[in-house]
Design a protein around this motif. Sequence first.
Motif, PDB file in Angstrom:
ATOM      1  N   PRO A  58       0.841  -1.197   0.000  1.00 24.50           N
ATOM      2  CA  PRO A  58       0.000   0.000   0.000  1.00 24.50           C
ATOM      3  C   PRO A  58       0.876   1.247   0.000  1.00 24.50           C
ATOM      4  CG  PRO A  58       0.139  -0.882   2.210  1.00 24.50           C
ATOM      5  CD  PRO A  58       0.867  -1.851   1.306  1.00 24.50           C
ATOM      6  N   GLY A  59       0.320   2.352  -0.416  1.00 26.79           N
ATOM      7  CA  GLY A  59       1.049   3.612  -0.388  1.00 26.79           C
ATOM      8  C   GLY A  59       0.971   4.265   0.981  1.00 26.79           C
ATOM      9  N   VAL A  60       1.948   5.121   1.237  1.00 23.20           N
ATOM     10  CA  VAL A  60       1.969   5.934   2.452  1.00 23.20           C
ATOM     11  C   VAL A  60       2.113   7.380   2.000  1.00 23.20           C
ATOM     12  CG1 VAL A  60       3.244   6.483   4.561  1.00 23.20           C
ATOM     13  CG2 VAL A  60       2.995   4.098   3.844  1.00 23.20           C
ATOM     14  N   LEU A  61       1.259   8.244   2.525  1.00 26.14           N
ATOM     15  CA  LEU A  61       1.270   9.657   2.163  1.00 26.14           C
ATOM     16  C   LEU A  61       1.590  10.513   3.375  1.00 26.14           C
ATOM     17  CD1 LEU A  61      -1.963   9.614   0.015  1.00 26.14           C
ATOM     18  CD2 LEU A  61       0.344  10.072  -0.838  1.00 26.14           C
ATOM     19  N   SER A  62       2.530  11.418   3.195  1.00 24.79           N
ATOM     20  CA  SER A  62       2.902  12.362   4.242  1.00 24.79           C
ATOM     21  C   SER A  62       2.344  13.737   3.900  1.00 24.79           C
ATOM     22  CB  SER A  62       4.420  12.454   4.352  1.00 24.79           C
ATOM     23  OG  SER A  62       4.774  13.532   5.201  1.00 24.79           O
ATOM     24  N   SER A  63       1.845  14.412   4.905  1.00 21.82           N
ATOM     25  CA  SER A  63       1.337  15.770   4.720  1.00 21.82           C
ATOM     26  C   SER A  63       2.403  16.817   5.046  1.00 21.82           C
ATOM     27  CB  SER A  63       0.120  15.999   5.619  1.00 21.82           C
ATOM     28  OG  SER A  63       0.489  15.917   6.985  1.00 21.82           O
ATOM     29  N   ALA A  64       3.557  16.380   5.501  1.00 23.61           N
ATOM     30  CA  ALA A  64       4.560  17.282   6.081  1.00 23.61           C
ATOM     31  C   ALA A  64       4.974  18.441   5.174  1.00 23.61           C
ATOM     32  CB  ALA A  64       5.793  16.489   6.492  1.00 23.61           C
ATOM     33  N   LEU A  65       5.209  18.190   3.901  1.00 23.06           N
ATOM     34  CA  LEU A  65       5.730  19.247   3.022  1.00 23.06           C
ATOM     35  C   LEU A  65       4.672  20.240   2.561  1.00 23.06           C
ATOM     36  CD1 LEU A  65       8.212  17.208   0.811  1.00 23.06           C
ATOM     37  CD2 LEU A  65       8.719  18.726   2.739  1.00 23.06           C
ATOM     38  N   HIS A  66       3.412  19.906   2.729  1.00 24.68           N
ATOM     39  CA  HIS A  66       2.342  20.768   2.222  1.00 24.68           C
ATOM     40  C   HIS A  66       1.442  21.322   3.318  1.00 24.68           C
ATOM     41  CE1 HIS A  66       3.182  19.931  -1.990  1.00 24.68           C
ATOM     42  NE2 HIS A  66       3.406  18.680  -1.614  1.00 24.68           N
ATOM     43  N   ARG A  67       1.837  21.184   4.574  1.00 21.50           N
ATOM     44  CA  ARG A  67       1.004  21.676   5.675  1.00 21.50           C
ATOM     45  C   ARG A  67       1.028  23.189   5.725  1.00 21.50           C
ATOM     46  NH1 ARG A  67      -1.173  18.033   9.077  1.00 21.50           N
ATOM     47  NH2 ARG A  67      -1.690  19.793  10.383  1.00 21.50           N
ATOM     48  N   ASP A  68      -0.106  23.773   6.093  1.00 23.86           N
ATOM     49  CA  ASP A  68      -0.146  25.229   6.235  1.00 23.86           C
ATOM     50  C   ASP A  68       0.388  25.678   7.599  1.00 23.86           C
ATOM     51  OD1 ASP A  68      -2.281  24.446   7.812  1.00 23.86           O
ATOM     52  OD2 ASP A  68      -3.806  25.386   6.557  1.00 23.86           O
ATOM     53  N   ASP A  69       0.709  24.711   8.471  1.00 26.29           N
ATOM     54  CA  ASP A  69       1.305  25.029   9.771  1.00 26.29           C
ATOM     55  C   ASP A  69       2.720  24.449   9.892  1.00 26.29           C
ATOM     56  OD1 ASP A  69       0.626  22.358   9.925  1.00 26.29           O
ATOM     57  OD2 ASP A  69      -0.422  22.510  11.838  1.00 26.29           O
ATOM     58  N   PHE A  70       3.381  24.294   8.743  1.00 26.23           N
ATOM     59  CA  PHE A  70       4.721  23.712   8.702  1.00 26.23           C
ATOM     60  C   PHE A  70       5.697  24.459   9.624  1.00 26.23           C
ATOM     61  CE2 PHE A  70       8.995  23.257   6.897  1.00 26.23           C
ATOM     62  CZ  PHE A  70       9.101  21.877   6.852  1.00 26.23           C
ATOM     63  N   ALA A  71       5.596  25.786   9.672  1.00 23.26           N
ATOM     64  CA  ALA A  71       6.510  26.582  10.499  1.00 23.26           C
ATOM     65  C   ALA A  71       6.409  26.207  11.976  1.00 23.26           C
ATOM     66  CB  ALA A  71       6.235  28.070  10.321  1.00 23.26           C
ATOM     67  N   GLN A  72       5.201  25.867  12.444  1.00 20.59           N
ATOM     68  CA  GLN A  72       5.027  25.491  13.852  1.00 20.59           C
ATOM     69  C   GLN A  72       5.371  24.028  14.105  1.00 20.59           C
ATOM     70  OE1 GLN A  72       2.256  26.928  12.184  1.00 20.59           O
ATOM     71  NE2 GLN A  72       1.530  28.616  13.436  1.00 20.59           N
ATOM     72  N   ARG A  73       5.001  23.140  13.164  1.00 24.63           N
ATOM     73  CA  ARG A  73       5.146  21.697  13.390  1.00 24.63           C
ATOM     74  C   ARG A  73       6.498  21.144  12.963  1.00 24.63           C
ATOM     75  NH1 ARG A  73      -0.310  18.639  13.004  1.00 24.63           N
ATOM     76  NH2 ARG A  73       1.118  16.915  12.729  1.00 24.63           N
ATOM     77  N   GLY A  74       7.065  21.691  11.912  1.00 21.64           N
ATOM     78  CA  GLY A  74       8.323  21.160  11.402  1.00 21.64           C
ATOM     79  C   GLY A  74       8.124  19.841  10.682  1.00 21.64           C
ATOM     80  N   MET A  75       9.221  19.158  10.387  1.00 26.60           N
ATOM     81  CA  MET A  75       9.203  17.902   9.632  1.00 26.60           C
ATOM     82  C   MET A  75       9.344  16.731  10.588  1.00 26.60           C
ATOM     83  SD  MET A  75       9.304  16.475   6.538  1.00 26.60           S
ATOM     84  CE  MET A  75      10.085  17.514   5.350  1.00 26.60           C
ATOM     85  N   ALA A  76       8.407  15.784  10.504  1.00 25.15           N
ATOM     86  CA  ALA A  76       8.495  14.567  11.307  1.00 25.15           C
ATOM     87  C   ALA A  76       9.483  13.614  10.640  1.00 25.15           C
ATOM     88  CB  ALA A  76       7.126  13.918  11.434  1.00 25.15           C
ATOM     89  N   ALA A  77      10.328  12.999  11.418  1.00 26.78           N
ATOM     90  CA  ALA A  77      11.367  12.108  10.880  1.00 26.78           C
ATOM     91  C   ALA A  77      10.773  10.909  10.146  1.00 26.78           C
ATOM     92  CB  ALA A  77      12.279  11.636  12.004  1.00 26.78           C
TER      93      ALA A  77
END
Length: 170
Positions: A58-77
Amino acid sequence: MNTTTGSALLLDAEALYGELLRGVRALLQPDTRLAGITSGGAWLVERLQRDLGLAGKPGVLSSALHRDDFAQRGMAASAQTQLDFDVNGADILVLDDVLYTGRTVRAVLNELFDYGRPARVRLAVLVDRGGRQLPIAADFAAARVALPASQILALARGADGSFQFAVKEA
């Protein structure tokens, strides 16, 4: 399946998984590919792929690069998109554990379209808790519950692969 006792919400995640399995089975077409949103959706899609006897990964999709709150949350490892199938022209069923504001789904759709142009994208979730901030709706939800904005509904996976829910204060 879900009951309220005083102020405590009790959700049987395993029973809801059974409902999700039934709903996903009804949505499947012969060429449908499954993709789960990290992390809860990825756990669900891994188990669904096995329980439905589907070939491939199955595929896995990350929202990390397109989040509108990226500045607060950062990138999950652990949050990396993995799609071992061609997105172009594909019928993709995206899975997530909890649908709330719709912002994660919006970010995941942007991520998905970075990989190509699917013929169709649908959404199935374990729980729809309402509170949408964007016009996004699930094609299937195993349960619908109402929670105050001050609470977070989180799916956990046990060492044996079983699912449980926890309600936490934000």
